[in-house]
Design a protein around this motif. Sequence first.
Motif, PDB file in Angstrom:
ATOM      1  N   ALA A 249     -84.405   7.197  -5.070  1.00 43.40           N
ATOM      2  CA  ALA A 249     -83.295   7.005  -4.128  1.00 43.40           C
ATOM      3  C   ALA A 249     -82.050   7.750  -4.592  1.00 43.40           C
ATOM      4  O   ALA A 249     -81.378   8.417  -3.793  1.00 43.40           O
ATOM      5  CB  ALA A 249     -82.995   5.515  -3.964  1.00 43.40           C
ATOM      6  N   PHE A 250     -81.732   7.668  -5.864  1.00 42.53           N
ATOM      7  CA  PHE A 250     -80.530   8.328  -6.363  1.00 42.53           C
ATOM      8  C   PHE A 250     -80.681   9.848  -6.400  1.00 42.53           C
ATOM      9  O   PHE A 250     -79.714  10.582  -6.140  1.00 42.53           O
ATOM     10  CB  PHE A 250     -80.150   7.777  -7.726  1.00 42.53           C
ATOM     11  N   ARG A 251     -81.861  10.337  -6.697  1.00 43.55           N
ATOM     12  CA  ARG A 251     -82.065  11.786  -6.667  1.00 43.55           C
ATOM     13  C   ARG A 251     -81.927  12.325  -5.242  1.00 43.55           C
ATOM     14  O   ARG A 251     -81.338  13.386  -5.019  1.00 43.55           O
ATOM     15  CB  ARG A 251     -83.434  12.149  -7.253  1.00 43.55           C
ATOM     16  N   TRP A 252     -82.451  11.576  -4.280  1.00 42.28           N
ATOM     17  CA  TRP A 252     -82.309  11.955  -2.876  1.00 42.28           C
ATOM     18  C   TRP A 252     -80.841  11.907  -2.454  1.00 42.28           C
ATOM     19  O   TRP A 252     -80.351  12.803  -1.755  1.00 42.28           O
ATOM     20  CB  TRP A 252     -83.143  11.003  -2.029  1.00 42.28           C
ATOM     21  N   MET A 253     -80.141  10.883  -2.911  1.00 36.47           N
ATOM     22  CA  MET A 253     -78.734  10.721  -2.551  1.00 36.47           C
ATOM     23  C   MET A 253     -77.887  11.857  -3.106  1.00 36.47           C
ATOM     24  O   MET A 253     -76.950  12.338  -2.455  1.00 36.47           O
ATOM     25  CB  MET A 253     -78.229   9.364  -3.064  1.00 36.47           C
TER      26      MET A 253
END
Length: 259
Positions: A97-101
């Motif tokens: 999720a954080f890499r996508w964000m």
Amino acid sequence: MGDAKRIIVKPISSRDANRIVQSLHYSGKTVQNSQLHLGVFLDGKCGGAMQFGPSLDKRKMLGLVEGTLWNEFIELNRMAFADWLPRNGESRAIGYAFRWMKKQYPQIKWCVSFADGCQCGDGAIYRASGFSLTAIKQNAEIWSVPGKGAVASSSLRPGIGTMQYASETRGGSSMQWFVDNGAAKLKGYQLRYIYFLDPTARERLTVPILPFSEIDRRGAGMYKGKPRVRSVDSDTSGDQPEMGGANPTRTLHTPEVTE
């Protein structure tokens, strides 16, 4: 990681995310100001959701990291995972999720979230996912209210949350009217965690980073709604799958959300 490597995280509709959270989250409640909804899939089957949005008291949160602009941080409002997800699946999903964000919203520098040490857990998934612990406080926010169950005081007080009780409280933000009518604070702790999407934001943090051992030292440990007793000599909490806002207590009973 085993099967956890097959996990896929991608955006889903708010309707689907709300349904998943209502089915899996210990509170059964969603946060109305969530704006970003991510589903967690394993082999095409949805096994969880994460919901992000602005903090309710955004002005107060801004001061945690010096120089933060209004659009440079976000709150992980809710996360809920089914208990059939593989070991380490939750932390892997958060990492995705954080890499996508970072790619989609590069202006976001950090994310704040809270572990509910009154009803759920002390945040082991946050710790396993690279969050920093920045506060452990006696609960003053979650109340038991007759006829409503456990609710956040900020959702009750006029001017901060709903206006439903404005006449009873005369428009004030005090909880006294609710206390007079049987409301009481839940016993336990609230723990605040921060994840730095931009590592340089850590250098501007205005509050101390606490060692994880401080949780046990203060008697704030909790797992699945029960106090957790552990040696204060350890600075880690193992890999038990509890987390503040999303303890997976049952599988998804509503129709599955699939790809």
